[in-house]
Design a protein around this motif. Sequence first.
Motif, PDB file in Angstrom:
ATOM      1  N   GLY A  84       0.799  -1.210   0.000  1.00 35.11           N
ATOM      2  CA  GLY A  84       0.000   0.000   0.000  1.00 35.11           C
ATOM      3  C   GLY A  84       0.835   1.265   0.000  1.00 35.11           C
ATOM      4  N   ARG A  85       0.164   2.360  -0.283  1.00 37.45           N
ATOM      5  CA  ARG A  85       0.823   3.664  -0.310  1.00 37.45           C
ATOM      6  C   ARG A  85       1.011   4.179   1.110  1.00 37.45           C
ATOM      7  NH1 ARG A  85      -2.417   8.223  -3.376  1.00 37.45           N
ATOM      8  NH2 ARG A  85      -3.560   8.213  -1.399  1.00 37.45           N
ATOM      9  N   LEU A  86       2.139   4.808   1.340  1.00 39.74           N
ATOM     10  CA  LEU A  86       2.429   5.360   2.656  1.00 39.74           C
ATOM     11  C   LEU A  86       1.510   6.544   2.946  1.00 39.74           C
ATOM     12  CD1 LEU A  86       4.279   5.557   5.177  1.00 39.74           C
ATOM     13  CD2 LEU A  86       5.741   7.078   3.838  1.00 39.74           C
ATOM     14  N   ALA A  87       0.967   6.576   4.147  1.00 40.09           N
ATOM     15  CA  ALA A  87       0.100   7.675   4.577  1.00 40.09           C
ATOM     16  C   ALA A  87       0.890   8.582   5.513  1.00 40.09           C
ATOM     17  CB  ALA A  87      -1.143   7.139   5.278  1.00 40.09           C
ATOM     18  N   ILE A  88       1.125   9.808   5.078  1.00 38.11           N
ATOM     19  CA  ILE A  88       1.862  10.755   5.913  1.00 38.11           C
ATOM     20  C   ILE A  88       0.966  11.286   7.027  1.00 38.11           C
ATOM     21  CG2 ILE A  88       3.120  12.940   5.906  1.00 38.11           C
ATOM     22  CD1 ILE A  88       3.926  12.380   3.062  1.00 38.11           C
ATOM     23  N   ASP A  89      -0.241  11.680   6.678  1.00 35.51           N
ATOM     24  CA  ASP A  89      -1.242  12.111   7.652  1.00 35.51           C
ATOM     25  C   ASP A  89      -2.476  11.247   7.415  1.00 35.51           C
ATOM     26  OD1 ASP A  89      -3.168  13.350   9.216  1.00 35.51           O
ATOM     27  OD2 ASP A  89      -2.319  15.345   8.917  1.00 35.51           O
ATOM     28  N   GLY A  90      -2.625  10.202   8.235  1.00 36.51           N
ATOM     29  CA  GLY A  90      -3.691   9.234   8.009  1.00 36.51           C
ATOM     30  C   GLY A  90      -5.080   9.834   8.046  1.00 36.51           C
ATOM     31  N   LEU A  91      -5.324  10.782   8.948  1.00 36.88           N
ATOM     32  CA  LEU A  91      -6.654  11.363   9.078  1.00 36.88           C
ATOM     33  C   LEU A  91      -7.050  12.120   7.817  1.00 36.88           C
ATOM     34  CD1 LEU A  91      -9.134  11.975  10.770  1.00 36.88           C
ATOM     35  CD2 LEU A  91      -7.897  13.920  11.762  1.00 36.88           C
ATOM     36  N   LYS A  92      -6.152  12.942   7.302  1.00 42.14           N
ATOM     37  CA  LYS A  92      -6.465  13.707   6.096  1.00 42.14           C
ATOM     38  C   LYS A  92      -6.707  12.790   4.906  1.00 42.14           C
ATOM     39  CE  LYS A  92      -3.926  17.891   7.393  1.00 42.14           C
ATOM     40  NZ  LYS A  92      -2.822  18.820   7.041  1.00 42.14           N
ATOM     41  N   GLU A  93      -5.928  11.733   4.795  1.00 41.19           N
ATOM     42  CA  GLU A  93      -6.056  10.867   3.632  1.00 41.19           C
ATOM     43  C   GLU A  93      -7.296   9.980   3.726  1.00 41.19           C
ATOM     44  OE1 GLU A  93      -2.474   8.954   2.518  1.00 41.19           O
ATOM     45  OE2 GLU A  93      -1.236  10.721   2.896  1.00 41.19           O
ATOM     46  N   VAL A  94      -7.711   9.624   4.951  1.00 40.52           N
ATOM     47  CA  VAL A  94      -8.967   8.881   5.101  1.00 40.52           C
ATOM     48  C   VAL A  94     -10.142   9.763   4.707  1.00 40.52           C
ATOM     49  CG1 VAL A  94     -10.531   7.876   6.797  1.00 40.52           C
ATOM     50  CG2 VAL A  94      -8.126   7.237   6.799  1.00 40.52           C
ATOM     51  N   LYS A  95     -10.119  11.015   5.135  1.00 48.47           N
ATOM     52  CA  LYS A  95     -11.182  11.941   4.737  1.00 48.47           C
ATOM     53  C   LYS A  95     -11.215  12.112   3.225  1.00 48.47           C
ATOM     54  CE  LYS A  95     -11.370  14.775   8.927  1.00 48.47           C
ATOM     55  NZ  LYS A  95     -11.215  16.144   9.479  1.00 48.47           N
ATOM     56  N   GLU A  96     -10.054  12.205   2.624  1.00 55.88           N
ATOM     57  CA  GLU A  96      -9.979  12.351   1.170  1.00 55.88           C
ATOM     58  C   GLU A  96     -10.585  11.139   0.470  1.00 55.88           C
ATOM     59  OE1 GLU A  96      -6.545  12.859  -2.313  1.00 55.88           O
ATOM     60  OE2 GLU A  96      -5.999  12.661  -0.200  1.00 55.88           O
ATOM     61  N   ALA A  97     -10.285   9.938   0.974  1.00 59.89           N
ATOM     62  CA  ALA A  97     -10.831   8.725   0.366  1.00 59.89           C
ATOM     63  C   ALA A  97     -12.351   8.672   0.508  1.00 59.89           C
ATOM     64  CB  ALA A  97     -10.188   7.494   1.000  1.00 59.89           C
ATOM     65  N   ILE A  98     -12.860   9.067   1.678  1.00 68.50           N
ATOM     66  CA  ILE A  98     -14.312   9.052   1.888  1.00 68.50           C
ATOM     67  C   ILE A  98     -15.002  10.036   0.951  1.00 68.50           C
ATOM     68  CG2 ILE A  98     -16.123   9.594   3.557  1.00 68.50           C
ATOM     69  CD1 ILE A  98     -14.317   8.511   5.732  1.00 68.50           C
ATOM     70  N   LEU A  99     -14.425  11.210   0.791  1.00 73.30           N
ATOM     71  CA  LEU A  99     -15.028  12.203  -0.097  1.00 73.30           C
ATOM     72  C   LEU A  99     -15.035  11.719  -1.542  1.00 73.30           C
ATOM     73  CD1 LEU A  99     -13.565  15.533   1.348  1.00 73.30           C
ATOM     74  CD2 LEU A  99     -15.920  14.700   1.494  1.00 73.30           C
ATOM     75  N   ARG A 100     -13.968  11.050  -1.963  1.00 68.79           N
ATOM     76  CA  ARG A 100     -13.947  10.541  -3.341  1.00 68.79           C
ATOM     77  C   ARG A 100     -15.007   9.467  -3.551  1.00 68.79           C
ATOM     78  NH1 ARG A 100      -7.927  10.857  -3.446  1.00 68.79           N
ATOM     79  NH2 ARG A 100      -7.903   8.707  -2.705  1.00 68.79           N
ATOM     80  N   ILE A 101     -15.193   8.599  -2.549  1.00 68.23           N
ATOM     81  CA  ILE A 101     -16.205   7.543  -2.685  1.00 68.23           C
ATOM     82  C   ILE A 101     -17.606   8.141  -2.658  1.00 68.23           C
ATOM     83  CG2 ILE A 101     -17.184   5.504  -1.573  1.00 68.23           C
ATOM     84  CD1 ILE A 101     -14.388   4.786  -0.621  1.00 68.23           C
ATOM     85  N   GLU A 102     -17.854   9.040  -1.706  1.00 65.53           N
ATOM     86  CA  GLU A 102     -19.190   9.625  -1.571  1.00 65.53           C
ATOM     87  C   GLU A 102     -19.566  10.473  -2.779  1.00 65.53           C
ATOM     88  OE1 GLU A 102     -21.405   9.017   0.691  1.00 65.53           O
ATOM     89  OE2 GLU A 102     -20.109   7.669   1.838  1.00 65.53           O
ATOM     90  N   SER A 103     -18.588  11.098  -3.412  1.00 58.95           N
ATOM     91  CA  SER A 103     -18.884  11.937  -4.576  1.00 58.95           C
ATOM     92  C   SER A 103     -18.899  11.144  -5.876  1.00 58.95           C
ATOM     93  CB  SER A 103     -17.857  13.067  -4.678  1.00 58.95           C
ATOM     94  OG  SER A 103     -16.542  12.540  -4.815  1.00 58.95           O
ATOM     95  N   GLY A 104     -18.640   9.850  -5.802  1.00 55.18           N
ATOM     96  CA  GLY A 104     -18.677   9.016  -6.999  1.00 55.18           C
ATOM     97  C   GLY A 104     -17.431   9.082  -7.850  1.00 55.18           C
ATOM     98  N   LEU A 105     -16.358   9.690  -7.349  1.00 53.30           N
ATOM     99  CA  LEU A 105     -15.122   9.787  -8.118  1.00 53.30           C
ATOM    100  C   LEU A 105     -14.224   8.568  -7.958  1.00 53.30           C
ATOM    101  CD1 LEU A 105     -14.220  13.524  -7.390  1.00 53.30           C
ATOM    102  CD2 LEU A 105     -15.385  12.573  -9.393  1.00 53.30           C
ATOM    103  N   SER A 106     -14.546   7.695  -7.005  1.00 53.06           N
ATOM    104  CA  SER A 106     -13.737   6.509  -6.783  1.00 53.06           C
ATOM    105  C   SER A 106     -14.626   5.412  -6.213  1.00 53.06           C
ATOM    106  CB  SER A 106     -12.574   6.823  -5.825  1.00 53.06           C
ATOM    107  OG  SER A 106     -11.740   5.695  -5.663  1.00 53.06           O
ATOM    108  N   THR A 107     -14.037   4.258  -5.967  1.00 55.35           N
ATOM    109  CA  THR A 107     -14.771   3.110  -5.432  1.00 55.35           C
ATOM    110  C   THR A 107     -13.992   2.513  -4.268  1.00 55.35           C
ATOM    111  OG1 THR A 107     -13.682   1.571  -6.951  1.00 55.35           O
ATOM    112  CG2 THR A 107     -15.736   2.603  -7.705  1.00 55.35           C
ATOM    113  N   TYR A 108     -14.666   1.635  -3.517  1.00 58.55           N
ATOM    114  CA  TYR A 108     -13.985   0.941  -2.427  1.00 58.55           C
ATOM    115  C   TYR A 108     -12.851   0.069  -2.962  1.00 58.55           C
ATOM    116  CZ  TYR A 108     -17.524   2.306   1.005  1.00 58.55           C
ATOM    117  OH  TYR A 108     -18.328   3.024   1.853  1.00 58.55           O
ATOM    118  N   GLU A 109     -13.050  -0.492  -4.130  1.00 62.87           N
ATOM    119  CA  GLU A 109     -12.007  -1.345  -4.707  1.00 62.87           C
ATOM    120  C   GLU A 109     -10.727  -0.555  -4.953  1.00 62.87           C
ATOM    121  OE1 GLU A 109     -11.300  -4.309  -8.558  1.00 62.87           O
ATOM    122  OE2 GLU A 109     -13.103  -3.062  -8.420  1.00 62.87           O
TER     123      GLU A 109
END
Length: 362
Positions: free
Chosen positions: A290-315
């Motif tokens: 996996g990719r290294l997370a420098i700031d885990g909280l910010k990157e988790v929020k970023e992933a959630i926003l991408r999924i919720e906005s339809g720009l990405s998937t859980y996969e």
Amino acid sequence: MHTAVKLVSPKRVSNPNGIMNTRRLSAGVESDRYGASIAFHVRETASTGLGLGTGLGHNWKRVQARTAHGRRKFMHVFEPVEDGQTRGCNQFLAVLEQMHMLPKLQHTKLQNAIVNSMYAATIESELGSEAAMQIIGAGEEGMSGVTNWLAEMNAYHANAGIRLNGVKVPHLVPGETLNMHTSGNVDNGFTDLESSILRWMAAGLNVPYEPFAKDYRQSSYSSSRASMLESWRYFMGRRKIIAGRFASMLFTLVLEEALQRRELTLPRGANRGFYEAKSAWCNADWIGSGRLAIDGLKEVKEAILRIESGLSTYEKELALMGEDYQEVFAQQVREMEERKEAGLPMASWVKAEELAPGEQAG
């Protein structure tokens, strides 16, 4: 399952008997008139039993790239950068000179540090020139003057045993001065020069400077993340071209044998057989580290926003973390059932903003 893979050192793939490259044979790879590889010449190994030599024999074995029915026999994976290339390029060639210079620089600096730690002590005397020349043997007395002078000085210093709290204090002859000499050489910008060479090497190898040099002193979150994402994009391309291709080739061989041995069967209703659509049946995406997370909280929020906005998937998001989303979902179902059986409350799926609200603009 009888499919097996034997790795071969690239040094063993070469032209037989060291002959010159031709249009159809280059660096041990034999090609057809269209440039596709059809055979590989592998040099056999030899052992003298004494640990001498290169370990390579004087015989070459010609290995067909594929069998008569198209099954791959030799897997040759590299990233070509120009037409007609038959072998991969060494990634370290771009920084070979810097790699040779850095150990010399560090060794020279170590010698310099040793010299700087040395010091010399001299005694300065007000003795006149004529008297000094007579003492060292230039006068009429010759060597006897030197001997007498050294004896007198030795006797004086031996008897001048002045001590202060047990520590001997040197007491010199009147007119003498004790001088301490140290090297005046300083760092001379060694740290900046070493950092410059390491940055050059990191850029040539397409890796971030901070983890390459283990130097995070002047990096911020933004600069570290930008550097990491730049190298991540490069290594993802390398992973897909090198590691992904090798894994797909091996998977194709294993799946082909499993189908031939009836250990696996194609799904019912498949309108094309394995050999009719081999690329489709063997199409696969490979998940690495996996990719290294420098700031885990910010990157988790970023992933959630991408999924919720339809720009990405859980996969896709779980693949960036080095996880398979189907395995994660199955594990979540098992854990939910176990928590229910144990009488534990169910996990609450909350948004990241509710769990860790961000800073509000004032």
